[in-house]
Design a protein around this motif. Structure first.
Motif: not given
Ligand code: AMP
Ligand code: MG
Length: 390
Positions: A64-69, A85-90, A92-98, A54-55
């Motif tokens: 505790t974080l809310t997953v946005v995408e 907030y956080c994003s689920k990430i794999m 090799g994927a691009m890190i989101p801003d923030g 999670y990014a």
């Protein structure tokens, strides 16, 4: 007679008119780069997740974080990460801003479909930063480098689907001797099988693509002349086994002369193979190796391989590794530099039973050979010797 190191210097100082060609990447391995390889991008090209997870923000670790995408590799994030907030990430994927870190999946607990809890209070960034390996316009490989598989990966990553390389020489091989028959023939009383021709072809094929066989020439001036002439017309390096000695039927030196080639090496103080001849006419070469199978084999490694590298426009050095011998060894004469078959196992060098230059069978047990320098008569257990792996 010149020494082995003098002979090698002569080979390594040969200059030729090297032409270039452009090859597709899959054919470039084993060739020499005729251009610098420059990156057309930063590598990595964006801040990249080093883990599946999670990014989020480092300051949010332990919350505790809310997953946005979800951001798979190859996708562009569409959401900025705010606190909480956080994003689920794999990987090799691009890190989101923030976001300034990736929390490993294993360090989180899924509370609901859209909320996670980070189970740690400390975290590494787990981000490969844009350009941390390579910057746009960095030179990654310099012209003159012999291309190995690792260079292919670098070329591909820098956008080279085609690459400029030096042209490679073509090789012709022929054997000489009235006593020779091919391997499929059972030799009668006075005959032996041609092993050198096939051995030399096999060695040459390790370094160049075009290796042609011109058969067995009889010890007859006309037959030898026409085969050697044909090979020199159709290839750049003609390798001849046998017929270079001082016997009544050793016509190779005379024919080299008649074809207008001038010797640049005429005998080297080595054992086996001291009668080796290297001759040149323009950018064409003839190498005559003595016919004894170990001579022909060793001389290929010692001098013909460096000649091929030179004509490939590379000064690739042979790897010679100093290692201690496990048993002592003596020889009768120290006049020549001698090359002797050995086995190397667990860093220990042991001598192989070897009867001399006809005994190529000894090399089936060897995985290396050593160099015994001129003047050295005895090697004691524990002494260091120079080893070439084969
Ligand atoms: P030469 O250099 O022609 O005097 O040959 C030296 C020794 O090597 C002789 O015993 C030859 O029979 C042997 N020999 C020559 N050519 C070959 C070959 N192509 N394959 C195996 N042995 C060879
Ligand atoms: Mg002969």
């Amino acid at each position: 007679m010149i020494s082995f190191s003098e002979a090698l210097d002569i080979i390594n100082n040969i200059t030729i008119n090297s032409e270039n060609e452009v090859l597709v990447l899959e054919n470039a391995c084993g060739r020499v780069l005729a251009e610098d390889v420059v990156s057309d991008i930063d590598m990595p090209p964006y801040n990249k997740a080093a883990m599946d997870g999670y990014a989020c923000r480092l300051s949010d670790i332990d919350k505790t974080l809310t997953v946005v995408e979800e951001i798979p590799a190859g996708a562009e994030p569409s959401k900025t990460i705010d606190t909480g907030y956080c994003s689920k990430i794999m990987t090799g994927a691009m890190i989101p801003d923030g976001a300034d870190c990736v929390v490993m999946k294993e360090d989180t607990e899924l509370l609901s479909e859209t909320t996670i809890k980070v189970l740690k209070d400390k975290n590494k960034a787990n981000i490969c930063l844009k350009g941390e390996d390579v910057k746009l316009n960095d030179t990654l490989i310099e012209s003159g480098v012999l291309i190995k598989p690792r260079h292919i990966a670098i070329l591909a990553s820098a956008g080279y689907s085609r690459v400029k390389v030096y042209k490679e020489p073509t090789v012709g091989v022929l054997s000489t001797g009235n006593e020779l028959v091919e391997p499929d023939v059972s030799p009668d009383k006075s005959k032996i099988r041609n092993s050198n021709g096939w051995q030399l072809i096999a060695q040459a094929k390790q370094y160049v693509n075009s290796v042609r066989y011109f058969g067995i020439a009889k010890d007859d001036v006309d037959d030898l002349y026409s085969r050697i002439k044909l090979s020199t017309e159709e290839t750049d390096i003609t390798i001849i086994s046998g017929g270079v000695s001082v016997g009544d039927y050793d016509f190779v030196p005379q024919i080299i002369d008649e074809l207008g080639f001038k010797s640049i090496i005429n005998g080297v103080a080595v054992k086996p193979g001291k009668r080796i001849v290297v001759a040149r006419r323009g950018d064409k070469f003839i190498v005559g190796t003595p016919g004894n199978p170990v001579s022909a084999y060793i001389q290929f490694i010692l001098l013909i391989k460096p000649l091929i590298y030179r004509l490939l426009s590379s000064n690739q050095e042979e790897q010679v590794i100093p290692l201690p011998v496990y048993e002592s060894f003596t020889r009768k004469s120290g006049k020549r530099t001698e090359f002797y078959p050995v086995t190397v196992s667990e860093g220990k060098v042991r001598f192989v039973d070897y009867n001399g230059s006809a005994n190529i069978q000894a090399y089936s047990k060897a995985n290396a050979f050593i160099e015994i320098e001129q003047g050295v008569m005895e090697i004691k257990k524990g002494d260091t010797v120079n080893v070439r792996f084969i």
